[in-house]
Scaffold this motif. Structure first.
Motif, PDB file in Angstrom:
ATOM      1  N   ALA A  96       7.902  39.447  10.998  1.00  0.00           N
ATOM      2  CA  ALA A  96       6.965  40.566  11.101  1.00  0.00           C
ATOM      3  C   ALA A  96       6.005  40.371  12.276  1.00  0.00           C
ATOM      4  O   ALA A  96       5.707  41.321  13.018  1.00  0.00           O
ATOM      5  N   SER A  97       5.515  39.141  12.447  1.00  0.00           N
ATOM      6  CA  SER A  97       4.601  38.851  13.560  1.00  0.00           C
ATOM      7  C   SER A  97       5.304  39.043  14.894  1.00  0.00           C
ATOM      8  O   SER A  97       4.731  39.608  15.840  1.00  0.00           O
ATOM      9  N   THR A 128      14.452  36.024  11.884  1.00  0.00           N
ATOM     10  CA  THR A 128      13.530  35.509  12.902  1.00  0.00           C
ATOM     11  C   THR A 128      14.296  35.072  14.147  1.00  0.00           C
ATOM     12  O   THR A 128      13.885  35.355  15.278  1.00  0.00           O
ATOM     13  N   ARG A 135       7.823  40.956  15.630  1.00  0.00           N
ATOM     14  CA  ARG A 135       7.987  42.383  15.918  1.00  0.00           C
ATOM     15  C   ARG A 135       6.685  42.977  16.483  1.00  0.00           C
ATOM     16  O   ARG A 135       6.702  43.775  17.418  1.00  0.00           O
ATOM     17  N   SER A 136       5.571  42.584  15.885  1.00  0.00           N
ATOM     18  CA  SER A 136       4.276  43.086  16.346  1.00  0.00           C
ATOM     19  C   SER A 136       3.948  42.569  17.743  1.00  0.00           C
ATOM     20  O   SER A 136       3.422  43.311  18.578  1.00  0.00           O
ATOM     21  N   GLY A 177       3.314  39.588   3.244  1.00  0.00           N
ATOM     22  CA  GLY A 177       4.337  40.102   4.152  1.00  0.00           C
ATOM     23  C   GLY A 177       4.156  39.738   5.606  1.00  0.00           C
ATOM     24  O   GLY A 177       4.911  40.212   6.461  1.00  0.00           O
ATOM     25  N   LEU A 178       3.142  38.898   5.926  1.00  0.00           N
ATOM     26  CA  LEU A 178       2.934  38.474   7.314  1.00  0.00           C
ATOM     27  C   LEU A 178       3.819  37.251   7.577  1.00  0.00           C
ATOM     28  O   LEU A 178       3.397  36.110   7.442  1.00  0.00           O
ATOM     29  N   THR A 179       5.074  37.505   7.939  1.00  0.00           N
ATOM     30  CA  THR A 179       6.057  36.454   8.169  1.00  0.00           C
ATOM     31  C   THR A 179       6.262  36.268   9.673  1.00  0.00           C
ATOM     32  O   THR A 179       5.739  37.031  10.493  1.00  0.00           O
TER      33      THR A 179
END
Length: 566
Positions: A375-376, A398, A378-379, A370-372
């Motif tokens: 996702a990155s 993205t 957003r973090s 799930g590290l897309t």
């Protein structure tokens, strides 16, 4: 090169102290020597450095590029010793062996060679970069390849069919046999010598071959016996810490190999199950060859100014576009290197991370957990970022988050796969991003390709190219009159290809107010391109033609990397 020599160069005003520090920092970062970086970065001319060292040590200097060394002389010093001490034998006279070195003060190296060869040694001075290139040139793998290949016996290796299954223990044992180990190591090191960017190990119904991608094109280098395909592919997989029993699913890994004392080469491994076995592709990642100086990438001065102005803005989105292998990552890394200051928080999301950059927070994508990119990203936005780099914008999610980040005070750098710079705008629109968001966020788009450069050692005028062909390529009548088309006839320096190295071809599109209006009004990529040309944009074809005009590349390369603007 010893620090004392660097300090003397500064004292003699042949080098600035800032340039010396830059070379030393680059040498530490890449695991090379400062002397190599001085000439590689263009901070001092190689001939001037050799002449200076010659005077300092009171020894004659030599230009290794213009000197042909007898193979029998090369054989007197093993490759490992030459790499260890960064020396190369150049001639033999009676009981005396003449050695070229970039560090004549290293008496331990000279004593080692004297003990090893039994010859007295005399020293001549050459630049470390020239010695490095000469070692790559003269310690060729041809004889090694013959000796390794001759050690294979047809009955030594058995192709295991899918129906028979795999004896993993036997396969693991076979990968440790000397011929397989030697051949695997040979393939990896030979690719470095030939300046390959990729290695392809491929199996077919009746063939098994190895190809290298050199300057953008694939060349076949060997055909090992097909019976040993499993042993060789398994050996590569073991080196990359992959599962040799898994032959049904793709796998990815990495090999790190130390070359000589200071050079480390990374190989990115991709294993793909095909109809007749596994295909392995290895991408060579050599940090010592990573060009982070933006002035040396191939931009013209006006294009570089536009790009630098864009990346130094406090917020917005800068996109680099082009096919796989066109140098997009190098351009982005160069931009990040320039922006990498203590005052800036920089985070990157890459798939995969190719080079480690000091001072930048790099995240490797792992979609399986799930590290897309989304996702990155957003973090990142919760980590107080100033600059964000995304390896690629692949989907609407993205793209949407990246656009919003660019509109809320962050500089966002990323790549897209499109044919040219204007098409990038319409690609974002096709993903589903609203025109007003695209026009507000995107501030600059760079399209690029890599054109092969003609080998300088065998370059000559090409009489086969007519004025009509030059006109058809896109040159004006005045340019045709002053254009001298060149070609490389092929020599040992370029492996008889006529080309050595590549140069980037760029198209820089700053998003002006007029282009923003075009985007908001739903203009096509063609209309955006026409407006950009009216505003002074140099297209990919025009950039390639400029390299043709100055004799850097050929007409065929112009057609290969660009399309007509008409």
């Amino acid at each position: 090169m010893k620090d004392r020599i660097g300090e003397l160069l500064v004292q003699q005003n042949l080098l600035s102290s800032d340039d010396l520090k830059r070379a030393q920092n680059e040498a530490r970062a890449t695991g090379t020597r400062a002397g190599v970086q001085l000439t590689k970065l263009g901070l001092i001319d190689g001939a001037a450095l050799a002449d200076f060292m010659s005077k300092q040590y009171g020894l004659p200097s030599i230009d290794l590029a213009d000197f042909e060394i007898d193979p029998e002389v090369i054989e007197l010093i093993p490759q490992e010793v030459a790499l260890k001490h960064q020396v190369i034998p150049v001639n033999r006279a009676g009981s005396t062996l003449i050695i070229a070195t970039g560090d004549p003060s290293n008496i331990f190296a000279l004593d080692d060679i004297k003990f090893l060869t039994g010859y007295n040694t005399e020293v001549v001075v050459a630049t470390e970069q020239a010695i490095h290139e000469a070692i790559d040139r003269y310690y060729d793998s041809a004889q090694t390849l013959d000796s390794v290949m001759s050690s294979f016996e047809e009955e030594d290796y058995e192709v295991v069919s899918e129906e028979q299954g795999i004896d993993v223990e036997e396969l693991a044992k076979s990968t440790e046999e000397a011929p397989v180990v030697k051949l695997a190591n040979l393939i990896l090191t030979d690719a470095i010598k030939k300046n390959a960017s990729d290695i392809h190990i491929e199996t077919y119904e009746r063939d098994f071959r190895v190809r290298y991608r050199i300057d953008g094109l694939l060349y076949e280098v060997m055909r090992p016996p097909r019976r040993m395909r499993n042993a060789l592919t398994s050996r590569i997989k073991i080196m990359a810490k992959l599962d040799i029993a898994e032959r049904r699913l793709p796998q990815d890994g990495r090999i790190k190999m130390k070359i000589g004392q200071n050079r480390v080469m990374d190989y990115r491994i991709s294993v793909l199950p095909t109809l007749f076995g596994e295909k392995i592709v290895l991408r060579l990642l050599d940090k010592s060859n990573l060009q982070l100086d933006m002035t040396r990438l191939g931009f013209t001065r006006p294009e570089l100014d536009l790009f630098q102005q864009a990346i130094h803005k406090p917020f917005g989105m800068v996109l680099v576009t082009g096919p796989t292998g066109s140098g997009k990552t190098t351009t982005l890394y160069s931009a990040l290197s320039e922006l990498n200051q203590i005052s800036a928080n920089i985070s990157t999301a890459e798939d995969p991370v190719e080079f480690n950059l000091e001072g930048i927070n790099q995240v490797n994508m792992k979609e399986g957990i799930g590290l897309t990119f989304a996702a990155s990203l957003r973090s990142f936005l919760r980590q107080d970022p100033d600059i964000i780099m995304l390896g690629e914008i692949r989907d609407f999610e993205t793209a949407e988050i990246a656009i919003k980040a660019a509109l809320t005070g962050h500089m966002v750098l990323s790549t897209l796969h499109t044919n040219d710079a204007p098409s990038t705008i319409t690609r974002l629109l096709n993903m589903g991003i609203e025109p007003f968001l695209v026009s507000s966020a995107v501030i600059c788009v760079v399209a690029q390709r890599l054109a092969r450069t003609i080998c300088t050692a065998c370059r000559e005028r090409n009489p086969d190219v007519s004025a009509k062909q030059l006109l058809e390529a896109g040159l004006s009548p005045d340019e045709v009159k002053r254009c001298t088309p060149m070609r490389g006839v092929g020599c040992s320096a370029c492996a008889n290809t006529g080309f050595k190295g590549r140069i980037a071809v760029y198209e820089v599109l700053p998003v002006s107010d007029a282009i923003r209006e075009y985007v908001l009004n739903g203009a096509t990529a063609v209309e955006v391109k026409q407006q950009a040309i009216r505003e002074g944009m140099s297209t990919l074809r025009r950039s390639a033609l400029n390299h043709l005009l100055n004799g850097t590349t050929t007409v065929d390369e112009v057609y290969r990397v660009s399309v007509s603007d008409n």
